[in-house]
Design a protein around this motif. Structure first.
Motif, PDB file in Angstrom:
ATOM      1  N   MET A   1      16.368   1.514   4.100  1.00  0.00           N
ATOM      2  CA  MET A   1      15.044   1.049   4.525  1.00  0.00           C
ATOM      3  C   MET A   1      13.968   1.699   3.658  1.00  0.00           C
ATOM      4  N   THR A   2      13.028   0.891   3.191  1.00  0.00           N
ATOM      5  CA  THR A   2      11.961   1.399   2.347  1.00  0.00           C
ATOM      6  C   THR A   2      11.008   2.259   3.165  1.00  0.00           C
ATOM      7  N   GLN A   3      10.678   3.428   2.642  1.00  0.00           N
ATOM      8  CA  GLN A   3       9.801   4.362   3.348  1.00  0.00           C
ATOM      9  C   GLN A   3       8.343   4.046   3.033  1.00  0.00           C
ATOM     10  N   ASP A   4       7.529   4.016   4.084  1.00  0.00           N
ATOM     11  CA  ASP A   4       6.094   3.811   3.927  1.00  0.00           C
ATOM     12  C   ASP A   4       5.483   5.090   3.350  1.00  0.00           C
ATOM     13  N   LEU A   5       4.870   4.979   2.183  1.00  0.00           N
ATOM     14  CA  LEU A   5       4.325   6.154   1.496  1.00  0.00           C
ATOM     15  C   LEU A   5       2.843   6.384   1.777  1.00  0.00           C
ATOM     16  N   SER A   6       2.281   5.637   2.718  1.00  0.00           N
ATOM     17  CA  SER A   6       0.856   5.800   2.998  1.00  0.00           C
ATOM     18  C   SER A   6       0.484   7.213   3.437  1.00  0.00           C
ATOM     19  N   PRO A   7       1.337   7.950   4.199  1.00  0.00           N
ATOM     20  CA  PRO A   7       0.975   9.336   4.535  1.00  0.00           C
ATOM     21  C   PRO A   7       0.792  10.228   3.309  1.00  0.00           C
ATOM     22  N   LEU A   8       1.598  10.002   2.266  1.00  0.00           N
ATOM     23  CA  LEU A   8       1.461  10.790   1.041  1.00  0.00           C
ATOM     24  C   LEU A   8       0.131  10.511   0.365  1.00  0.00           C
ATOM     25  N   PHE A   9      -0.200   9.232   0.200  1.00  0.00           N
ATOM     26  CA  PHE A   9      -1.448   8.869  -0.464  1.00  0.00           C
ATOM     27  C   PHE A   9      -2.660   9.322   0.349  1.00  0.00           C
ATOM     28  N   LEU A  10      -2.566   9.220   1.671  1.00  0.00           N
ATOM     29  CA  LEU A  10      -3.671   9.648   2.511  1.00  0.00           C
ATOM     30  C   LEU A  10      -3.844  11.160   2.455  1.00  0.00           C
ATOM     31  N   SER A  11      -2.745  11.895   2.465  1.00  0.00           N
ATOM     32  CA  SER A  11      -2.822  13.360   2.374  1.00  0.00           C
ATOM     33  C   SER A  11      -3.457  13.792   1.069  1.00  0.00           C
ATOM     34  N   LEU A  12      -3.068  13.148  -0.041  1.00  0.00           N
ATOM     35  CA  LEU A  12      -3.656  13.474  -1.331  1.00  0.00           C
ATOM     36  C   LEU A  12      -5.138  13.121  -1.363  1.00  0.00           C
ATOM     37  N   LYS A  13      -5.500  12.005  -0.748  1.00  0.00           N
ATOM     38  CA  LYS A  13      -6.897  11.577  -0.685  1.00  0.00           C
ATOM     39  C   LYS A  13      -7.727  12.565   0.128  1.00  0.00           C
ATOM     40  N   VAL A  14      -7.235  12.920   1.305  1.00  0.00           N
ATOM     41  CA  VAL A  14      -7.948  13.851   2.179  1.00  0.00           C
ATOM     42  C   VAL A  14      -8.101  15.208   1.508  1.00  0.00           C
ATOM     43  N   ALA A  15      -7.014  15.716   0.920  1.00  0.00           N
ATOM     44  CA  ALA A  15      -7.062  17.029   0.265  1.00  0.00           C
ATOM     45  C   ALA A  15      -7.986  17.019  -0.950  1.00  0.00           C
ATOM     46  N   SER A  16      -7.985  15.929  -1.702  1.00  0.00           N
ATOM     47  CA  SER A  16      -8.840  15.839  -2.894  1.00  0.00           C
ATOM     48  C   SER A  16     -10.313  15.812  -2.517  1.00  0.00           C
TER      49      SER A  16
END
Length: 226
Positions: free
Chosen positions: A1-16
């Motif tokens: 099953m393909t993993q939704d990577l939105s948490p990774l992108f959101l974490s990088l966005k929030v941290a940046s």
């Protein structure tokens, strides 16, 4: 099953985003505090560092009081600009900013205090402006400490959980950072999903620490040669 990577992108966005504002504000605060003596300085310094010792739930509660729909800042932003902070990624960024600022502030203040003020004083006797002194002397000399603070702040922003959960809540695809994804995947019994995000955030942390160690060692070698 393909993993939704939105948490990774959101974490990088929030941290940046949080690190960007942490960078600007901490440099201004550290510069002011390292060059001024005034009544209440110790109290102000302790106030800036307070999030280091407070539980994340206390920070989250304070942010809700300020930015909630009935809070002074939250109601003002909603009424005049139509901007809502709670239950948005902006709320997550603000939570990351609050918990990351003390780390950056400590690092930058220490870097500024290590600078020999005679270099700056010599430039002043030559009529150099304060802004140019800061840009060409103070900032370059303090850069190693500033960079270390930036990296620590970014890493702290990625890993923030408690205050983020209280302010931003858990909305998949909107406020679901990696720490929140791990927690709620575990709560739902989705151990494979939780393990996936544990590996991702651990790899990010390891990469950050490894880079810091490499950069520090490289800097020490360069200084030793000079």
């Amino acid at each position: 099953m393909t993993q939704d990577l939105s948490p990774l992108f959101l974490s990088l966005k929030v941290a940046s985003v949080s690190t960007f504002f942490v960078f600007i504000i901490s440099i201004a605060l550290a510069r002011f505090m390292s060059r001024r003596n005034f009544f209440g300085k110790s109290f102000l310094d302790a106030l800036i560092l307070l999030p280091l010792v407070l539980p994340p739930t206390v920070i989250g509660f304070g942010l809700i009081v300020l930015f909630g729909l009935n809070g002074p800042l939250g109601s003002w932003l909603e009424q005049w600009f139509g901007v809502r902070i709670v239950f948005t990624w902006v709320g997550a960024a603000i939570a990351s900013f609050v918990v990351s600022l003390p780390l950056m502030y400590q690092s930058v203040t220490a870097a500024f205090n290590k600078i020999d003020s005679r270099w700056e004083n010599v430039a002043r006797t030559m009529g150099v402006s304060e802004w140019r002194i800061f840009r060409t002397i103070t900032f370059p000399l303090a850069w190693p400490g500033i960079l270390a603070g930036l990296i620590l702040s970014f890493a702290r922003g990625i890993g923030e959980f408690g205050a983020t959960l209280m302010v931003a809540g858990y909305i998949p695809g909107q406020t679901e950072t990696i720490p929140l994804a791990i927690y709620f995947a575990y709560e739902a019994g989705q151990m494979e999903k939780a393990a996936f995000w544990v590996i991702i955030i651990s790899a990010l942390g390891l990469a950050i620490i490894s880079w810091v160690n490499y950069w520090r060692k490289k800097t020490e070698i360069r200084i030793g040669r000079e």
